[in-house]
Every structure is written in C-alpha cells, then in structure tokens.
Design a protein around this motif. Structure first.
Motif, PDB file in Angstrom:
ATOM      1  N   THR A   1      94.319  82.873 -43.034  1.00  0.00           N
ATOM      2  CA  THR A   1      94.464  82.006 -42.109  1.00  0.00           C
ATOM      3  C   THR A   1      93.682  82.491 -41.273  1.00  0.00           C
ATOM      4  N   ALA A   2      93.724  82.510 -39.652  1.00  0.00           N
ATOM      5  CA  ALA A   2      93.395  81.721 -38.498  1.00  0.00           C
ATOM      6  C   ALA A   2      93.477  83.490 -38.237  1.00  0.00           C
ATOM      7  N   ALA A   3      94.437  84.190 -38.509  1.00  0.00           N
ATOM      8  CA  ALA A   3      94.755  86.230 -37.947  1.00  0.00           C
ATOM      9  C   ALA A   3      93.658  86.193 -39.084  1.00  0.00           C
ATOM     10  N   GLN A   4      93.290  86.172 -39.577  1.00  0.00           N
ATOM     11  CA  GLN A   4      92.493  86.970 -40.963  1.00  0.00           C
ATOM     12  C   GLN A   4      91.200  86.595 -40.789  1.00  0.00           C
ATOM     13  N   GLN A   5      90.904  85.531 -39.898  1.00  0.00           N
ATOM     14  CA  GLN A   5      89.494  85.040 -39.299  1.00  0.00           C
ATOM     15  C   GLN A   5      88.877  85.779 -38.360  1.00  0.00           C
ATOM     16  N   LEU A   6      90.039  85.778 -37.583  1.00  0.00           N
ATOM     17  CA  LEU A   6      89.915  85.786 -36.236  1.00  0.00           C
ATOM     18  C   LEU A   6      89.974  87.617 -35.759  1.00  0.00           C
ATOM     19  N   ALA A   7      90.358  88.389 -37.245  1.00  0.00           N
ATOM     20  CA  ALA A   7      89.670  89.795 -37.294  1.00  0.00           C
ATOM     21  C   ALA A   7      88.421  90.238 -37.036  1.00  0.00           C
TER      22      ALA A   7
ATOM     23  N   ARG B   1      85.888  88.531 -33.894  1.00  0.00           N
ATOM     24  CA  ARG B   1      86.416  90.144 -33.631  1.00  0.00           C
ATOM     25  C   ARG B   1      84.758  90.943 -33.591  1.00  0.00           C
ATOM     26  N   LEU B   2      85.399  91.363 -35.124  1.00  0.00           N
ATOM     27  CA  LEU B   2      84.402  92.846 -35.391  1.00  0.00           C
ATOM     28  C   LEU B   2      82.350  91.759 -35.168  1.00  0.00           C
TER      29      LEU B   2
ATOM     30  N   LEU C   1      81.314  89.972 -33.496  1.00  0.00           N
ATOM     31  CA  LEU C   1      81.703  89.433 -32.232  1.00  0.00           C
ATOM     32  C   LEU C   1      81.369  90.994 -30.796  1.00  0.00           C
ATOM     33  N   GLY C   2      81.648  91.960 -31.998  1.00  0.00           N
ATOM     34  CA  GLY C   2      81.408  93.101 -31.402  1.00  0.00           C
ATOM     35  C   GLY C   2      80.544  94.271 -31.375  1.00  0.00           C
ATOM     36  N   GLN C   3      79.695  93.393 -32.994  1.00  0.00           N
ATOM     37  CA  GLN C   3      78.319  93.843 -33.087  1.00  0.00           C
ATOM     38  C   GLN C   3      77.564  93.186 -31.922  1.00  0.00           C
ATOM     39  N   PHE C   4      77.081  91.979 -31.708  1.00  0.00           N
ATOM     40  CA  PHE C   4      76.249  92.073 -30.902  1.00  0.00           C
ATOM     41  C   PHE C   4      76.578  92.198 -29.492  1.00  0.00           C
ATOM     42  N   GLU C   5      78.261  92.228 -28.618  1.00  0.00           N
ATOM     43  CA  GLU C   5      78.157  92.932 -27.638  1.00  0.00           C
ATOM     44  C   GLU C   5      78.167  94.648 -27.235  1.00  0.00           C
ATOM     45  N   ALA C   6      77.937  95.332 -28.471  1.00  0.00           N
ATOM     46  CA  ALA C   6      76.853  96.625 -29.094  1.00  0.00           C
ATOM     47  C   ALA C   6      75.725  96.308 -28.782  1.00  0.00           C
ATOM     48  N   GLN C   7      75.493  95.165 -29.497  1.00  0.00           N
ATOM     49  CA  GLN C   7      73.483  95.137 -29.159  1.00  0.00           C
ATOM     50  C   GLN C   7      73.446  94.609 -28.153  1.00  0.00           C
ATOM     51  N   LEU C   8      73.932  93.842 -27.467  1.00  0.00           N
ATOM     52  CA  LEU C   8      73.296  93.996 -26.108  1.00  0.00           C
ATOM     53  C   LEU C   8      73.624  94.797 -24.739  1.00  0.00           C
ATOM     54  N   ARG C   9      74.652  95.260 -25.312  1.00  0.00           N
ATOM     55  CA  ARG C   9      74.530  96.381 -24.005  1.00  0.00           C
ATOM     56  C   ARG C   9      74.339  97.846 -24.629  1.00  0.00           C
ATOM     57  N   GLU C  10      73.289  97.612 -25.516  1.00  0.00           N
ATOM     58  CA  GLU C  10      72.553  98.767 -26.204  1.00  0.00           C
ATOM     59  C   GLU C  10      70.784  98.669 -24.942  1.00  0.00           C
ATOM     60  N   TRP C  11      70.926  97.164 -24.945  1.00  0.00           N
ATOM     61  CA  TRP C  11      69.840  96.549 -24.093  1.00  0.00           C
ATOM     62  C   TRP C  11      70.159  97.261 -22.914  1.00  0.00           C
ATOM     63  N   LYS C  12      71.249  97.185 -22.268  1.00  0.00           N
ATOM     64  CA  LYS C  12      71.217  96.521 -20.700  1.00  0.00           C
ATOM     65  C   LYS C  12      70.834  97.896 -20.024  1.00  0.00           C
ATOM     66  N   HIS C  13      71.440  99.131 -21.061  1.00  0.00           N
ATOM     67  CA  HIS C  13      71.882 100.513 -20.592  1.00  0.00           C
ATOM     68  C   HIS C  13      70.504 101.348 -21.243  1.00  0.00           C
ATOM     69  N   MET C  14      69.112 100.549 -21.695  1.00  0.00           N
ATOM     70  CA  MET C  14      68.112 100.860 -21.625  1.00  0.00           C
ATOM     71  C   MET C  14      67.221 100.805 -21.124  1.00  0.00           C
ATOM     72  N   GLY C  15      66.715 101.876 -20.363  1.00  0.00           N
ATOM     73  CA  GLY C  15      65.692 101.245 -19.307  1.00  0.00           C
ATOM     74  C   GLY C  15      63.946 101.122 -19.763  1.00  0.00           C
ATOM     75  N   PRO C  16      63.788  99.946 -18.660  1.00  0.00           N
ATOM     76  CA  PRO C  16      62.446  99.301 -18.840  1.00  0.00           C
ATOM     77  C   PRO C  16      61.175 100.404 -20.502  1.00  0.00           C
TER      78      PRO C  16
ATOM     79  N   ALA D   1      76.993  83.829 -28.539  1.00  0.00           N
ATOM     80  CA  ALA D   1      77.985  82.807 -26.991  1.00  0.00           C
ATOM     81  C   ALA D   1      78.859  81.782 -28.512  1.00  0.00           C
ATOM     82  N   THR D   2      77.953  82.038 -29.260  1.00  0.00           N
ATOM     83  CA  THR D   2      78.566  81.382 -30.581  1.00  0.00           C
ATOM     84  C   THR D   2      79.987  82.320 -31.045  1.00  0.00           C
ATOM     85  N   TRP D   3      80.295  82.943 -31.359  1.00  0.00           N
ATOM     86  CA  TRP D   3      81.258  84.406 -32.080  1.00  0.00           C
ATOM     87  C   TRP D   3      82.630  84.758 -30.513  1.00  0.00           C
TER      88      TRP D   3
END
Length: 79
Positions: A9-15, A18-19, A21-36, A60-62
């Motif tokens: 179902t769409a609800a099952q696929q959504l879960a 979201r997981l 998408l959260g992994q992509f967000e965590a890695q991008l956030r990690e990069w953002k907070h990392m110093g040069p 963007a895809t997720w």
C-alpha cells in the motif's frame, strides 16, 4: 517456482520512503555541520564530498517520492 507479486500500500511504501529520505538528510546535515578542514582531512568528509552530487539528487528524488506517496496514502485512507 515463482513467488506471487504483492503490491504494498502507499502507506507501507511511505514508511520506507521516509526512512530513505531521512538517511539522505542525515548525511547532508552531517556535511553541513562539518568544518572545511574536516571535510578535506577526514575519510568521512572526503567520502561525503565524493558522493555530494548523488546525495543531493537522491534527496530530491526521495523528497518528491514522499510527497507523491503522502498524496496517494491520503486518497487510499479516504477510499
């Protein structure tokens, strides 16, 4: 011997979406907070730098996939 195809179902696929998408967000956030310096000198920083285009594209895809599944799930719930 083949296994029967079961559509999730769409609800099952959504879960799952979201997981992911959260992994992509965590890695991008990690990069953002990392110093040069850490981006250049640490193995993790270099790894994220090497994959940055893919991380942005995957995010963007997720993000789009989650929005689509949220709309589909709300229609399924209303049906």
């Amino acid at each position: 011997m083949s296994t029967p195809s079961v559509e999730r179902t769409a609800a099952q696929q959504l879960a799952t979406a979201r997981l992911l998408l959260g992994q992509f967000e965590a890695q991008l956030r990690e990069w953002k907070h990392m110093g040069p310096k850490k981006r250049q000198r640490s193995a993790r920083g270099r790894d994220l730098a090497r994959r940055m285009d893919g991380l942005k594209q995957g995010h963007a895809t997720w993000t789009a996939r989650v929005a689509d599944l949220e709309a589909r799930a709300s229609v399924e719930d209303g049906a």
